[in-house]
Design a protein around this motif. Structure first.
Motif, PDB file in Angstrom:
ATOM      1  N   GLU A 284     -37.973  19.153 -10.569  1.00 38.68           N
ATOM      2  CA  GLU A 284     -39.228  18.632 -11.104  1.00 38.68           C
ATOM      3  C   GLU A 284     -39.015  17.243 -11.729  1.00 38.68           C
TER       4      GLU A 284
ATOM      5  N   TYR B 227     -45.236  24.464 -14.880  1.00 40.71           N
ATOM      6  CA  TYR B 227     -44.947  23.029 -14.926  1.00 40.71           C
ATOM      7  C   TYR B 227     -46.138  22.185 -14.474  1.00 40.71           C
ATOM      8  N   ASP B 228     -47.127  22.861 -13.838  1.00 39.14           N
ATOM      9  CA  ASP B 228     -48.253  22.099 -13.309  1.00 39.14           C
ATOM     10  C   ASP B 228     -49.365  21.884 -14.325  1.00 39.14           C
TER      11      ASP B 228
ATOM     12  N   ARG C  72     -43.159  39.200 -18.523  1.00 43.05           N
ATOM     13  CA  ARG C  72     -41.745  39.420 -18.856  1.00 43.05           C
ATOM     14  C   ARG C  72     -41.592  39.939 -20.287  1.00 43.05           C
ATOM     15  N   ILE C  73     -42.571  39.583 -21.130  1.00 39.97           N
ATOM     16  CA  ILE C  73     -42.501  40.036 -22.520  1.00 39.97           C
ATOM     17  C   ILE C  73     -43.129  41.424 -22.656  1.00 39.97           C
TER      18      ILE C  73
ATOM     19  N   GLN D  45     -41.106  23.721 -22.735  1.00 39.20           N
ATOM     20  CA  GLN D  45     -40.796  23.923 -21.321  1.00 39.20           C
ATOM     21  C   GLN D  45     -39.663  24.940 -21.159  1.00 39.20           C
ATOM     22  N   SER D  46     -38.774  24.969 -22.135  1.00 40.03           N
ATOM     23  CA  SER D  46     -37.620  25.868 -22.081  1.00 40.03           C
ATOM     24  C   SER D  46     -38.000  27.342 -22.144  1.00 40.03           C
ATOM     25  N   LEU D  47     -39.262  27.636 -22.497  1.00 42.42           N
ATOM     26  CA  LEU D  47     -39.638  29.035 -22.643  1.00 42.42           C
ATOM     27  C   LEU D  47     -40.011  29.677 -21.316  1.00 42.42           C
ATOM     28  N   PHE D  48     -40.341  28.858 -20.321  1.00 42.07           N
ATOM     29  CA  PHE D  48     -40.884  29.416 -19.079  1.00 42.07           C
ATOM     30  C   PHE D  48     -39.800  29.593 -18.026  1.00 42.07           C
ATOM     31  N   THR D  49     -39.801  30.782 -17.419  1.00 45.87           N
ATOM     32  CA  THR D  49     -38.791  31.033 -16.403  1.00 45.87           C
ATOM     33  C   THR D  49     -39.395  31.493 -15.083  1.00 45.87           C
ATOM     34  N   GLU D  50     -40.706  31.738 -15.051  1.00 50.96           N
ATOM     35  CA  GLU D  50     -41.293  32.340 -13.841  1.00 50.96           C
ATOM     36  C   GLU D  50     -42.175  31.356 -13.069  1.00 50.96           C
TER      37      GLU D  50
ATOM     38  N   THR E 278     -44.666  38.651 -28.406  1.00 52.00           N
ATOM     39  CA  THR E 278     -43.533  39.401 -28.947  1.00 52.00           C
ATOM     40  C   THR E 278     -43.943  40.096 -30.243  1.00 52.00           C
TER      41      THR E 278
ATOM     42  N   LEU F  80     -36.870  34.480 -28.180  1.00 51.46           N
ATOM     43  CA  LEU F  80     -37.821  35.482 -27.692  1.00 51.46           C
ATOM     44  C   LEU F  80     -37.135  36.808 -27.402  1.00 51.46           C
TER      45      LEU F  80
ATOM     46  N   PRO G  84     -39.912  26.794 -29.835  1.00 53.14           N
ATOM     47  CA  PRO G  84     -39.035  25.628 -29.931  1.00 53.14           C
ATOM     48  C   PRO G  84     -39.788  24.327 -29.695  1.00 53.14           C
TER      49      PRO G  84
ATOM     50  N   ARG H  19     -36.206  22.794 -13.009  1.00 49.71           N
ATOM     51  CA  ARG H  19     -36.507  21.669 -13.884  1.00 49.71           C
ATOM     52  C   ARG H  19     -35.857  20.389 -13.396  1.00 49.71           C
TER      53      ARG H  19
ATOM     54  N   ALA I 287     -34.011  28.792 -26.676  1.00 47.21           N
ATOM     55  CA  ALA I 287     -35.427  29.132 -26.646  1.00 47.21           C
ATOM     56  C   ALA I 287     -35.610  30.585 -26.219  1.00 47.21           C
ATOM     57  N   GLN I 288     -34.838  30.990 -25.195  1.00 48.74           N
ATOM     58  CA  GLN I 288     -34.951  32.363 -24.691  1.00 48.74           C
ATOM     59  C   GLN I 288     -34.442  33.356 -25.728  1.00 48.74           C
TER      60      GLN I 288
ATOM     61  N   LYS J 292     -46.978  33.214 -25.292  1.00 49.31           N
ATOM     62  CA  LYS J 292     -45.775  33.986 -24.971  1.00 49.31           C
ATOM     63  C   LYS J 292     -45.077  34.431 -26.261  1.00 49.31           C
ATOM     64  N   VAL J 293     -45.035  33.531 -27.219  1.00 50.64           N
ATOM     65  CA  VAL J 293     -44.386  33.861 -28.487  1.00 50.64           C
ATOM     66  C   VAL J 293     -45.192  34.922 -29.247  1.00 50.64           C
TER      67      VAL J 293
ATOM     68  N   GLU K 114     -30.418  24.314 -24.591  1.00 50.40           N
ATOM     69  CA  GLU K 114     -31.759  24.337 -25.160  1.00 50.40           C
ATOM     70  C   GLU K 114     -32.540  25.556 -24.649  1.00 50.40           C
ATOM     71  N   ILE K 115     -32.445  25.806 -23.324  1.00 54.73           N
ATOM     72  CA  ILE K 115     -33.176  26.929 -22.729  1.00 54.73           C
ATOM     73  C   ILE K 115     -32.632  28.252 -23.261  1.00 54.73           C
TER      74      ILE K 115
ATOM     75  N   VAL L  43     -34.252  28.374 -13.869  1.00 47.47           N
ATOM     76  CA  VAL L  43     -35.138  27.429 -14.568  1.00 47.47           C
ATOM     77  C   VAL L  43     -34.515  26.038 -14.559  1.00 47.47           C
TER      78      VAL L  43
ATOM     79  N   GLN M 262     -39.082  21.916 -27.460  1.00 41.52           N
ATOM     80  CA  GLN M 262     -39.310  21.682 -26.033  1.00 41.52           C
ATOM     81  C   GLN M 262     -39.823  22.990 -25.436  1.00 41.52           C
TER      82      GLN M 262
END
Lengths: 531, 292
Positions: free
Chosen positions: B192, A406-407, A383-384, A369-374, A424, B163, A365, B189, B159-160, A420-421, B155-156, B185, A367
């Motif tokens: 952050e 995020y860092d 996770r994948i 940032q929306s792909l990361f959850t950990e 899959t 995947l 996508p 966010r 995106a998820q 990550k994509v 949006e999240i 998340v 953005q």
């Protein structure tokens, strides 16, 4: 108006041995337009933050920064607020309030102005920035470009002498970006406000700039005019080669130094016509690409989001082939992202058919940032699936596996997202505006990852505004307009036929060469003609 | 004349305070009718069909309901209409009192519906900001936050889903897990991004003293006139109440004070008070027509 003088300034973050800024010497005169460029992580942002002490990071400082005749760290908050304006990268995060007029008023309230003076200044700003029709709107409902203009307006409302912008358009599409940068130019030229800006997209700001500062690894490597910087591109500044505008790159690879380096396309045309008088070779001969098997076929897709709205897609038909990188281009709101989401199966078309075999499709996508959850990149990849090593190597993120998602920097995050994509194991990879905010260096690396995938027979479909990227690296380009695909051609042929919607190299050489689209092609023809 | 919604927040506020408080405490039938009729009329003027809907689907059924329920459950009063099967008597007074309660509630709800339309969240915020600037700022920030993060959540999720780890993917436990991830998340966010927002606030001088509060609203002489009229009517109504004009007894029998010239004047003033918004709005309509 105050000038800024930086003398032998060094800075290091706590607990880090390496200095983030090394021995910086720089002076900025009142009314100057200064562009600071360099790769991601070269210390640009750190330097800018020191010019607005309230934002300066903690750490060890040496040397001094003078604001006028005073040490900048002794300037009281009120004076800093009034005289030094700072616009950050993300349009959303720097907005504070819910209404547009309140956002413009926010800084003025803090300065303690009364309502009638605030009303006058807010009116002035809204008119100057062309956002008066949005005055009573909710800030959350604005587009990215409008938000960033609002952020600029709310800073300018305080009438600063110096305006600092940290990659202000990296999150915007090109149309909104050039609108924003045009406004910054106007502020500099019409109001005489000093501008200090960092940006990856140099094509649009170089013509306006008085001074270019090139930074690398925390040091200033070069300081001078844009044209002079361009003439050193083949020498000491070669590490910045890819980031510089097309005319400057072509100038530097031809190696001809008798004429001054062109900055704009217009200068580039003049330079090229004085370089080549009687062209004998004017055409690049390209081989036809061979047809591959169909991976996905779209037939007459219709789609809209709300029942009462108009259709966004009105009969899209297209074929995407295996083993090719296909770019879908088009204006803002043309429905490009919508189309990707339909191919990816996230939305179902109202009418029409997406014909595909039983294949795995993954979407990167806009953005990321929306792909990361950990908590770390590695955990996110786990996770994948367990086997993350290969994908991590291809995308060159082995170094940052243990960092928090995020860092890491924007470019690194883009890479981690791609990793990550890829894990899959998709047969079809969908990319939504992947090059946004990437520096030139990483764009190249990113393109080579995509090419590798295409060689393995995978299908890559990207939606992009980045003409240069599409021209250099995609196989097929399609134009989405008025809800339909109006043109679908091999990439270079596609751009060679256009006059406005094409690469800078083509615009610059069009009157001499017939169909040169990339820098390399222009260079090849130049070389043939100069022999 | 110009419509009531274009008036200064203070003008709106003083009017609604008077209308709602008087509407709640005066149970005298004349006052009650004035309050109910004017609020309904203004609501219909503001919202059209929606206002009518409110009258027929909320006010009327509510009044009938309270009348019937009170008649069947309370048995005070001296005018017995019939005998109920359980031996208690059905009295006129208890039915009337039920209707009065229903009408009062309907009138107040209708006033609030009008308030919602004319005294918008911005105006309320402006009224709060004078006394509690910090609270008002927090509210403003929260108002921006909610729609923004709803959008981010969407949006999240998308995106998820791309995947194969969205809330709609996997088994039931998987779905719950995926949903939980999305929420976590979203929270990290928000935290952050909050750091950057606070930087942006600092950069624009938040924390300097003295701070002012800007408002988009201008207090005009028209507002002064409306407020004076409102307060004048308020004074008359309160004086009337002090003299016993609003006195009413429903139990054990219905009793009001005799109507005199003074009490008639108080009724008129109360009517005038409640009609202020309707008259200003109709006045604007008339002027519009005259100008065209």
């Amino acid at each position: 108006m105050e000038s800024i003088k930086i003398k032998n300034f060094s800075f290091s973050y706590p607990l880090k041995n390496e200095k983030a800024l090394k021995n910086i010497n720089l002076s900025v005169n009142p009314g100057e337009y200064v562009v600071i460029c360099g790769k991601s992580g070269c210390g640009k942002t750190t330097l800018l933050k020191h010019l607005k002490p309230v934002l300066a990071p903690h750490g060890e400082r040496k040397g001094e920064i003078l604001f006028g005749s005073k040490d900048i760290f002794t300037v009281p908050l009120r004076e800093q607020t009034e005289k030094i304006g700072y616009v950050m990268q993300d349009p959303d995060n720097q907005t504070v309030t819910d209404k547009v007029f309140h956002e413009i008023a926010f800084g003025l309230e803090n300065l303690g102005l009364d309502s009638s003076s605030i009303r006058l200044r807010a009116a002035e700003m809204a008119e100057y920035f062309g956002i008066s029709s949005l005055f009573e709107k909710d800030t959350a409902k604005l587009s990215g470009g409008q938000k960033q203009l609002l952020n600029l307006a709310s800073v300018m409302a305080m009438h600063p002498d110096i305006l600092i912008l940290d990659e202000p358009v990296s999150q915007l599409d090109p149309v909104a970006a050039s609108d924003f940068l045009g406004t910054v130019n106007k502020i500099n030229k019409e109001l005489g406000v000093t501008v200090i800006i960092t940006e990856h997209r140099l094509e649009e700001i170089f013509p306006a700039a008085d001074k270019i500062i090139v930074m690398d690894k925390g040091e200033i490597k070069y300081s001078g005019t844009p044209s002079d910087a361009g003439s050193r591109l083949s020498g000491e500044l070669s590490f910045m080669f890819r980031a510089f505008p097309s005319p400057m790159r072509i100038y530097s690879i031809t190696g001809d130094n008798t004429l001054p380096c062109p900055v704009t396309v217009r200068d580039g045309r003049q330079w090229l016509s004085s370089l080549i008088n009687n062209p004998t070779e004017t055409e690049i001969i390209r081989e036809k690409q061979k047809k591959n098997e169909k991976a996905i076929e779209l037939r007459d897709i219709y789609f809209r989001y709300e029942k009462k709205e108009e259709n966004i897609l009105k009969g899209v038909s297209a074929v995407f082939e295996e083993g090719k990188i296909t770019a879908v281009l088009g204006g803002n709101g043309a429905g490009k992202s919508t189309l990707l989401n339909i191919i990816g199966g996230i939305y179902k078309p109202l009418f029409g058919k997406v014909k595909k075999k039983n294949i795995k499709i993954s979407l990167l996508p806009q953005q990321v940032q929306s792909l990361f959850t950990e908590k770390t990149v590695k955990e996110d990849l786990l996770r994948i699936g367990k086997d993350y090593k290969e994908a991590a190597e291809i995308t060159e993120i082995t170094r940052i596996l243990d960092c928090h998602p995020y860092d890491i920097s924007g470019g690194e995050r883009q890479r981690a997202a791609l990793c990550k994509v890829l894990m899959t194991d998709p047969d079809v990879l969908l990319l939504d505006e992947p090059t946004k905010g990437m520096d030139a260096e990483f764009k190249e690396a990113f393109a080579s990852v995509l090419k590798k995938l295409a060689q393995q027979g995978k299908t890559v479909i990207t939606v992009s505004h980045d003409i240069e990227f599409c021209a250099c690296h995609c196989h097929v380009c399609m134009m989405l307009f008025d809800g339909k695909i109006v043109s679908s051609k091999e990439a270079k042929e596609f751009f060679a036929g256009n006059m406005f919607y094409t690469t800078a190299a083509h615009r610059m050489s069009r009157n001499i060469f017939k169909n040169a689209v990339t820098d390399r092609e222009v260079y090849k023809l130049c070389k043939k003609n100069l022999k | 004349m110009r419509s009531f919604s274009t008036c200064h927040p203070a003008t709106n506020f003083i009017f609604y305070m008077s209308a709602v408080i008087f509407g709640m405490i005066f149970l005298h039938p004349v006052f009650l009718c004035i309050s109910f009729l004017t609020s309904t009329a203004y609501n219909i003027k503001l919202k059209g069909a929606k206002g009518l809907k409110m009258l027929f689907f909320l006010a009327v059924p509510l009044t009938l309901f309270t009348g019937i329920v009170n008649g069947l459950t309370s048995h005070y009063g001296i005018t017995v209409l019939a005998s109920l099967p359980d031996g208690n008597s059905l009295t006129l007074e208890s039915i009337v009192y039920g209707v009065v309660t229903g009408l009062t509630a309907s009138a107040v709800i209708t006033w609030f519906s009008c308030l919602n339309e004319t005294l918008t969240s911005d105006k309320i915020l402006y009224l709060t900001a004078g006394k509690m600037p910090k609270t008002a700022l927090i509210i403003t920030m929260a108002l921006r936050f909610a729609p923004l993060y709803l959008q981010k959540a969407k949006e999240i999720q998308q995106a998820q889903k791309g995947l194969g780890t969205g809330v709609t993917d996997g088994s039931i436990i998987g779905k719950i897990k995926n949903g939980g991830k999305i929420i976590s998340v979203l929270i990290s966010r928000a935290l952050e991004n909050g750091i950057e927002t606070s930087d942006s606030m600092k950069a624009r001088g938040y924390g300097l003293k003295p701070k002012t509060n800007y408002s988009n609203y201008v207090f005009t002489s028209y507002d002064a006139v409306i407020i004076s009229l409102t307060l004048l009517c308020d004074a008359f109504v309160i004086a009337g109440a002090a003299k016993g004009v609003t006195y009413v007894l429903y139990n054990p029998f219905f009793k009001v004070n005799q109507v005199t010239a003074f009490s008639g004047a108080v009724f008129i003033f109360y009517g005038a008070l409640c009609l202020i918004p309707l008259i200003t709005d109709l006045g604007e309509d008339l002027k519009w027509k005259a100008l065209k």
